[in-house]
Design an enzyme around this catalytic site. Structure first.
Site, PDB file in Angstrom:
ATOM      1  N   TYR A   1      -1.114 -15.736  14.953  1.00 20.30           N
ATOM      2  CA  TYR A   1       0.339 -15.664  15.104  1.00 20.30           C
ATOM      3  C   TYR A   1       0.884 -14.830  13.956  1.00 20.30           C
ATOM      4  CZ  TYR A   1       5.106 -17.418  16.031  1.00 20.30           C
ATOM      5  OH  TYR A   1       6.442 -17.530  16.328  1.00 20.30           O
TER       6      TYR A   1
ATOM      7  N   THR B   1       8.510 -23.974  17.772  1.00 25.88           N
ATOM      8  CA  THR B   1       9.487 -24.513  18.710  1.00 25.88           C
ATOM      9  C   THR B   1       9.247 -25.997  18.951  1.00 25.88           C
ATOM     10  OG1 THR B   1       9.557 -22.329  19.753  1.00 25.88           O
ATOM     11  CG2 THR B   1      10.587 -24.130  20.951  1.00 25.88           C
TER      12      THR B   1
ATOM     13  N   LYS C   1      -0.494 -13.456  18.987  1.00 22.84           N
ATOM     14  CA  LYS C   1       0.890 -13.647  19.398  1.00 22.84           C
ATOM     15  C   LYS C   1       1.724 -12.826  18.431  1.00 22.84           C
ATOM     16  CE  LYS C   1       4.708 -16.948  19.607  1.00 22.84           C
ATOM     17  NZ  LYS C   1       5.186 -18.319  19.265  1.00 22.84           N
TER      18      LYS C   1
ATOM     19  N   VAL D   1       4.097 -15.619  25.030  1.00 23.17           N
ATOM     20  CA  VAL D   1       4.291 -16.972  24.503  1.00 23.17           C
ATOM     21  C   VAL D   1       5.786 -17.090  24.280  1.00 23.17           C
ATOM     22  CG1 VAL D   1       3.782 -18.639  22.698  1.00 23.17           C
ATOM     23  CG2 VAL D   1       2.006 -17.033  23.450  1.00 23.17           C
TER      24      VAL D   1
END
Length: 338
Positions: free
Chosen positions: A169, A81, A197, A237
Protein backbone atom coordinates in the site's frame (compact mmCIF):
# COMPACT_ATOMS: atom_id res chain seq x y z
CA UNK A 1 -26.88 0.68 -5.88
CA UNK A 2 -30.64 0.65 -5.60
CA UNK A 3 -32.80 0.12 -2.54
CA UNK A 4 -31.39 -2.93 -0.71
CA UNK A 5 -34.79 -4.48 -0.01
CA UNK A 6 -35.07 -7.56 2.21
CA UNK A 7 -31.68 -8.79 3.31
CA UNK A 8 -30.97 -12.30 2.18
CA UNK A 9 -30.06 -14.90 4.81
CA UNK A 10 -26.31 -15.00 5.29
CA UNK A 11 -24.61 -18.07 3.87
CA UNK A 12 -22.03 -19.65 6.11
CA UNK A 13 -18.75 -20.95 4.79
CA UNK A 14 -17.59 -24.45 5.57
CA UNK A 15 -15.08 -23.92 8.41
CA UNK A 16 -12.91 -26.68 7.00
CA UNK A 17 -12.14 -24.37 4.10
CA UNK A 18 -10.38 -21.96 6.41
CA UNK A 19 -8.59 -24.56 8.50
CA UNK A 20 -6.42 -25.28 5.48
CA UNK A 21 -6.25 -21.74 4.10
CA UNK A 22 -2.68 -21.15 5.21
CA UNK A 23 -1.12 -24.44 4.16
CA UNK A 24 0.53 -22.79 1.18
CA UNK A 25 0.44 -19.59 -0.80
CA UNK A 26 -2.78 -20.45 -2.56
CA UNK A 27 -4.73 -18.45 -5.09
CA UNK A 28 -7.30 -16.06 -3.64
CA UNK A 29 -10.92 -17.14 -4.25
CA UNK A 30 -11.65 -14.45 -6.84
CA UNK A 31 -8.19 -14.28 -8.39
CA UNK A 32 -7.66 -14.58 -12.15
CA UNK A 33 -4.55 -14.42 -14.30
CA UNK A 34 -2.95 -11.06 -13.67
CA UNK A 35 -5.48 -10.29 -10.90
CA UNK A 36 -4.17 -11.86 -7.70
CA UNK A 37 -6.84 -10.31 -5.47
CA UNK A 38 -9.86 -10.04 -7.77
CA UNK A 39 -11.31 -6.96 -9.44
CA UNK A 40 -13.43 -4.69 -7.23
CA UNK A 41 -12.53 -4.66 -3.54
CA UNK A 42 -14.08 -2.36 -0.98
CA UNK A 43 -12.08 -1.21 2.04
CA UNK A 44 -14.84 -2.08 4.49
CA UNK A 45 -15.82 0.10 7.42
CA UNK A 46 -15.79 -1.43 10.89
CA UNK A 47 -19.30 -1.39 12.39
CA UNK A 48 -19.67 -0.24 15.99
CA UNK A 49 -22.75 -0.48 18.18
CA UNK A 50 -24.39 2.36 20.09
CA UNK A 51 -21.77 2.05 22.84
CA UNK A 52 -18.89 2.24 20.37
CA UNK A 53 -18.03 -1.46 20.67
CA UNK A 54 -17.27 -3.74 17.74
CA UNK A 55 -20.48 -5.16 16.28
CA UNK A 56 -19.47 -8.53 14.86
CA UNK A 57 -22.95 -9.57 13.77
CA UNK A 58 -23.45 -6.37 11.81
CA UNK A 59 -20.00 -6.77 10.27
CA UNK A 60 -21.04 -10.16 8.92
CA UNK A 61 -24.29 -8.77 7.57
CA UNK A 62 -22.51 -5.83 5.94
CA UNK A 63 -19.81 -8.03 4.41
CA UNK A 64 -22.43 -10.31 2.85
CA UNK A 65 -24.36 -7.31 1.57
CA UNK A 66 -21.28 -5.77 -0.06
CA UNK A 67 -20.45 -9.03 -1.80
CA UNK A 68 -23.89 -10.39 -2.69
CA UNK A 69 -25.76 -7.16 -3.49
CA UNK A 70 -23.25 -4.40 -4.26
CA UNK A 71 -20.94 -6.21 -6.69
CA UNK A 72 -17.70 -6.52 -4.74
CA UNK A 73 -15.58 -9.61 -5.23
CA UNK A 74 -13.17 -8.64 -2.47
CA UNK A 75 -13.08 -6.88 0.90
CA UNK A 76 -10.23 -5.24 2.73
CA UNK A 77 -10.72 -5.60 6.48
CA UNK A 78 -8.82 -3.62 9.13
CA UNK A 79 -7.60 -1.02 6.69
CA UNK A 80 -7.62 2.73 7.15
CA UNK A 81 -11.30 2.93 6.22
CA UNK A 82 -11.82 0.18 8.79
CA UNK A 83 -10.38 2.53 11.43
CA UNK A 84 -7.43 0.24 12.14
CA UNK A 85 -5.59 2.95 14.14
CA UNK A 86 -8.36 2.82 16.78
CA UNK A 87 -9.16 -0.91 16.96
CA UNK A 88 -7.32 -3.34 19.20
CA UNK A 89 -5.48 -6.41 17.94
CA UNK A 90 -8.20 -8.57 19.50
CA UNK A 91 -10.92 -6.61 17.71
CA UNK A 92 -9.03 -6.92 14.44
CA UNK A 93 -8.85 -10.69 14.76
CA UNK A 94 -12.50 -11.08 15.78
CA UNK A 95 -13.64 -8.85 12.92
CA UNK A 96 -11.55 -10.71 10.39
CA UNK A 97 -12.78 -14.13 11.50
CA UNK A 98 -16.35 -12.92 11.30
CA UNK A 99 -15.98 -11.53 7.78
CA UNK A 100 -14.21 -14.64 6.48
CA UNK A 101 -16.98 -16.78 7.96
CA UNK A 102 -19.64 -14.57 6.39
CA UNK A 103 -18.36 -14.47 2.79
CA UNK A 104 -16.50 -17.76 2.53
CA UNK A 105 -15.09 -18.23 -0.95
CA UNK A 106 -17.52 -15.77 -2.55
CA UNK A 107 -14.95 -13.00 -2.11
CA UNK A 108 -11.29 -12.46 -1.39
CA UNK A 109 -10.72 -11.15 2.13
CA UNK A 110 -7.56 -9.08 2.48
CA UNK A 111 -6.43 -8.16 5.98
CA UNK A 112 -4.72 -4.90 6.78
CA UNK A 113 -1.53 -5.85 8.61
CA UNK A 114 0.75 -2.85 8.17
CA UNK A 115 1.93 -0.56 10.95
CA UNK A 116 5.04 1.54 11.56
CA UNK A 117 6.44 -1.25 13.73
CA UNK A 118 7.77 -4.20 11.75
CA UNK A 119 7.54 -6.67 14.63
CA UNK A 120 3.92 -5.68 15.29
CA UNK A 121 3.13 -5.95 11.58
CA UNK A 122 4.49 -9.50 11.61
CA UNK A 123 2.24 -10.33 14.58
CA UNK A 124 -0.79 -8.92 12.78
CA UNK A 125 0.09 -10.82 9.60
CA UNK A 126 0.36 -14.12 11.45
CA UNK A 127 -2.87 -13.45 13.32
CA UNK A 128 -4.60 -12.69 10.02
CA UNK A 129 -3.34 -15.92 8.50
CA UNK A 130 -4.68 -17.92 11.46
CA UNK A 131 -8.01 -16.10 11.19
CA UNK A 132 -8.42 -17.25 7.58
CA UNK A 133 -7.47 -14.17 5.56
CA UNK A 134 -6.74 -14.79 1.89
CA UNK A 135 -4.15 -12.03 1.59
CA UNK A 136 -2.47 -9.12 3.34
CA UNK A 137 -2.45 -5.37 2.74
CA UNK A 138 0.78 -3.88 4.10
CA UNK A 139 1.07 -0.10 4.20
CA UNK A 140 4.24 1.95 4.10
CA UNK A 141 5.36 2.61 7.70
CA UNK A 142 4.03 6.02 8.63
CA UNK A 143 5.53 8.75 10.81
CA UNK A 144 8.94 7.04 11.07
CA UNK A 145 9.92 8.10 7.54
CA UNK A 146 12.27 5.16 6.88
CA UNK A 147 14.69 5.22 3.94
CA UNK A 148 14.12 2.93 0.98
CA UNK A 149 16.37 0.19 2.39
CA UNK A 150 14.24 0.25 5.53
CA UNK A 151 11.09 -0.11 3.43
CA UNK A 152 12.62 -3.01 1.54
CA UNK A 153 13.50 -4.80 4.78
CA UNK A 154 10.15 -4.03 6.38
CA UNK A 155 8.02 -5.33 3.52
CA UNK A 156 10.22 -8.37 2.99
CA UNK A 157 10.10 -9.28 6.66
CA UNK A 158 6.31 -9.11 6.75
CA UNK A 159 6.01 -11.07 3.49
CA UNK A 160 8.34 -13.75 4.90
CA UNK A 161 6.19 -14.14 8.01
CA UNK A 162 3.26 -15.99 6.37
CA UNK A 163 2.30 -17.88 3.24
CA UNK A 164 -0.26 -15.28 2.23
CA UNK A 165 0.04 -13.13 -0.90
CA UNK A 166 0.82 -9.49 -0.17
CA UNK A 167 -0.52 -6.25 -1.60
CA UNK A 168 1.73 -3.27 -0.86
CA UNK A 169 0.00 0.00 0.00
CA UNK A 170 1.82 3.04 -1.37
CA UNK A 171 0.22 6.17 0.12
CA UNK A 172 2.69 9.01 0.68
CA UNK A 173 -0.06 11.53 1.56
CA UNK A 174 -0.34 9.57 4.83
CA UNK A 175 3.08 7.92 5.17
CA UNK A 176 5.13 10.87 3.78
CA UNK A 177 7.65 8.43 2.29
CA UNK A 178 6.73 6.90 -1.09
CA UNK A 179 7.83 3.46 -2.21
CA UNK A 180 10.19 4.46 -4.98
CA UNK A 181 10.11 2.77 -8.35
CA UNK A 182 13.38 0.92 -7.90
CA UNK A 183 12.25 -0.35 -4.50
CA UNK A 184 9.01 -1.64 -5.99
CA UNK A 185 10.94 -3.46 -8.70
CA UNK A 186 13.10 -5.14 -6.07
CA UNK A 187 10.09 -6.05 -3.95
CA UNK A 188 8.46 -7.58 -7.03
CA UNK A 189 11.11 -10.30 -6.91
CA UNK A 190 9.64 -11.64 -3.66
CA UNK A 191 7.42 -14.65 -4.43
CA UNK A 192 4.59 -13.49 -2.16
CA UNK A 193 4.51 -9.78 -3.02
CA UNK A 194 1.95 -9.72 -5.79
CA UNK A 195 0.36 -6.29 -6.09
CA UNK A 196 0.32 -2.59 -5.23
CA UNK A 197 -2.57 -0.52 -3.99
CA UNK A 198 -1.59 2.87 -5.32
CA UNK A 199 -2.59 6.10 -3.63
CA UNK A 200 0.49 7.97 -4.80
CA UNK A 201 -1.36 9.47 -7.77
CA UNK A 202 1.68 9.01 -10.03
CA UNK A 203 0.63 7.18 -13.18
CA UNK A 204 4.08 7.67 -14.71
CA UNK A 205 5.81 5.88 -11.82
CA UNK A 206 3.16 3.18 -11.88
CA UNK A 207 3.62 2.69 -15.60
CA UNK A 208 7.35 2.23 -15.05
CA UNK A 209 6.74 -0.50 -12.48
CA UNK A 210 4.07 -2.18 -14.60
CA UNK A 211 6.44 -2.23 -17.57
CA UNK A 212 9.29 -3.76 -15.61
CA UNK A 213 7.73 -6.20 -13.16
CA UNK A 214 4.89 -8.64 -12.68
CA UNK A 215 3.23 -6.59 -9.95
CA UNK A 216 -0.49 -6.02 -10.41
CA UNK A 217 -1.77 -2.52 -9.75
CA UNK A 218 -5.00 -1.65 -7.98
CA UNK A 219 -6.20 1.94 -7.89
CA UNK A 220 -6.47 3.12 -4.31
CA UNK A 221 -7.92 6.52 -5.15
CA UNK A 222 -11.49 6.36 -6.47
CA UNK A 223 -11.43 9.48 -8.68
CA UNK A 224 -8.42 7.97 -10.49
CA UNK A 225 -9.93 4.52 -11.08
CA UNK A 226 -10.51 5.06 -14.79
CA UNK A 227 -7.17 6.78 -15.46
CA UNK A 228 -5.40 3.90 -13.73
CA UNK A 229 -7.09 1.39 -16.04
CA UNK A 230 -5.59 3.26 -18.98
CA UNK A 231 -2.03 2.42 -17.87
CA UNK A 232 -2.67 -1.17 -16.89
CA UNK A 233 -4.31 -1.37 -13.47
CA UNK A 234 -6.40 -4.51 -13.02
CA UNK A 235 -8.88 -3.38 -10.38
CA UNK A 236 -9.76 -1.10 -7.51
CA UNK A 237 -9.53 -0.97 -3.73
CA UNK A 238 -12.38 1.42 -3.18
CA UNK A 239 -14.17 3.46 -0.55
CA UNK A 240 -17.18 4.38 -2.67
CA UNK A 241 -17.62 0.66 -3.41
CA UNK A 242 -19.72 0.56 -0.23
CA UNK A 243 -22.58 2.07 -2.24
CA UNK A 244 -21.60 1.92 -5.93
CA UNK A 245 -19.55 -1.25 -6.26
CA UNK A 246 -21.84 -2.38 -9.07
CA UNK A 247 -21.02 0.75 -11.06
CA UNK A 248 -17.29 0.25 -10.54
CA UNK A 249 -17.64 -3.26 -11.92
CA UNK A 250 -19.63 -1.90 -14.86
CA UNK A 251 -16.90 0.65 -15.59
CA UNK A 252 -14.22 -2.01 -15.45
CA UNK A 253 -16.23 -4.37 -17.66
CA UNK A 254 -16.85 -1.62 -20.22
CA UNK A 255 -13.23 -0.55 -20.35
CA UNK A 256 -11.94 -4.09 -20.80
CA UNK A 257 -14.53 -4.74 -23.51
CA UNK A 258 -13.18 -1.76 -25.43
CA UNK A 259 -16.15 0.46 -24.65
CA UNK A 260 -14.15 3.46 -23.50
CA UNK A 261 -17.08 5.80 -23.98
CA UNK A 262 -19.25 3.63 -21.75
CA UNK A 263 -16.57 3.46 -19.08
CA UNK A 264 -16.20 7.22 -19.19
CA UNK A 265 -19.95 7.68 -18.83
CA UNK A 266 -19.92 5.60 -15.65
CA UNK A 267 -16.91 7.55 -14.38
CA UNK A 268 -18.59 10.89 -15.06
CA UNK A 269 -21.77 9.70 -13.38
CA UNK A 270 -19.78 9.04 -10.23
CA UNK A 271 -18.42 12.58 -9.99
CA UNK A 272 -20.85 13.62 -7.22
CA UNK A 273 -19.83 10.56 -5.19
CA UNK A 274 -16.12 11.33 -5.61
CA UNK A 275 -16.88 14.90 -4.58
CA UNK A 276 -18.57 13.89 -1.33
CA UNK A 277 -15.85 11.42 -0.40
CA UNK A 278 -13.16 14.05 -0.85
CA UNK A 279 -15.29 16.56 1.06
CA UNK A 280 -15.44 14.62 4.34
CA UNK A 281 -12.87 11.81 4.01
CA UNK A 282 -13.28 8.10 3.50
CA UNK A 283 -14.51 6.84 6.87
CA UNK A 284 -17.02 9.62 7.50
CA UNK A 285 -18.29 9.42 3.92
CA UNK A 286 -18.68 5.63 3.91
CA UNK A 287 -20.49 5.42 7.24
CA UNK A 288 -22.78 8.32 6.35
CA UNK A 289 -23.51 7.00 2.85
CA UNK A 290 -24.32 3.56 4.23
CA UNK A 291 -26.71 5.09 6.75
CA UNK A 292 -28.44 7.02 3.97
CA UNK A 293 -28.78 3.78 2.03
CA UNK A 294 -30.25 1.94 5.00
CA UNK A 295 -27.24 0.50 6.83
CA UNK A 296 -26.36 1.92 10.23
CA UNK A 297 -22.74 1.09 11.09
CA UNK A 298 -22.25 3.41 14.04
CA UNK A 299 -20.16 6.52 14.43
CA UNK A 300 -16.41 6.63 13.83
CA UNK A 301 -14.12 6.47 16.82
CA UNK A 302 -12.23 9.58 17.78
CA UNK A 303 -10.22 11.34 16.58
CA UNK A 304 -12.62 11.00 13.62
CA UNK A 305 -15.95 12.72 14.38
CA UNK A 306 -19.37 11.82 13.08
CA UNK A 307 -20.67 13.80 10.13
CA UNK A 308 -22.18 17.18 10.92
CA UNK A 309 -25.73 18.01 9.86
CA UNK A 310 -24.37 20.12 7.02
CA UNK A 311 -22.08 17.32 5.85
CA UNK A 312 -25.02 14.90 5.88
CA UNK A 313 -27.03 17.33 3.75
CA UNK A 314 -24.16 17.68 1.27
CA UNK A 315 -23.58 13.93 1.01
CA UNK A 316 -27.32 13.38 0.59
CA UNK A 317 -27.45 15.90 -2.24
CA UNK A 318 -24.46 14.35 -3.99
CA UNK A 319 -25.78 10.80 -3.70
CA UNK A 320 -29.11 11.94 -5.13
CA UNK A 321 -27.26 13.65 -7.97
CA UNK A 322 -25.52 10.34 -8.68
CA UNK A 323 -28.89 8.59 -8.90
CA UNK A 324 -28.76 6.53 -5.71
CA UNK A 325 -31.99 5.60 -3.98
CA UNK A 326 -31.81 6.68 -0.36
CA UNK A 327 -33.92 4.84 2.19
CA UNK A 328 -33.22 6.76 5.41
CA UNK A 329 -35.71 9.66 5.27
CA UNK A 330 -34.58 11.47 8.41
CA UNK A 331 -30.98 11.68 7.18
CA UNK A 332 -32.14 12.76 3.73
CA UNK A 333 -34.36 15.63 4.88
CA UNK A 334 -33.85 19.31 4.15
CA UNK A 335 -31.04 19.02 1.68
CA UNK A 336 -29.23 22.28 1.00
CA UNK A 337 -27.56 22.28 -2.43
CA UNK A 338 -23.95 23.42 -2.56
Amino acid sequence: VMRPGPRAPMRRADPRTHQVASWAMTVCPTAAPGRPFGRVLTAMVTPFDADGDLDVALAQELASYLVDHVGNDGLVVNGTTGESPTTTDDEKERLLRAVVEAVGDRATVVAGAGTNNTAHSVELARSAEKAGAHGLLVVTPYYSRPPQEGLLSHFTTVADATDLPVMLYDIPPRSVVPIQTDTLKRLAEHPRIKAVKDSKHDLWAGSEVLSNSDLAYYSGEDPLNLPWLSVGAVGFVSVIGHVVGDRLRRMLDAYEAGDITGAREVHEGLMPVYRSMNYVGGVIFAKTALRLCGYETGHPRLPLPQATDEQVRVITSDLWDAGLVLVNPDAAAEVTPR
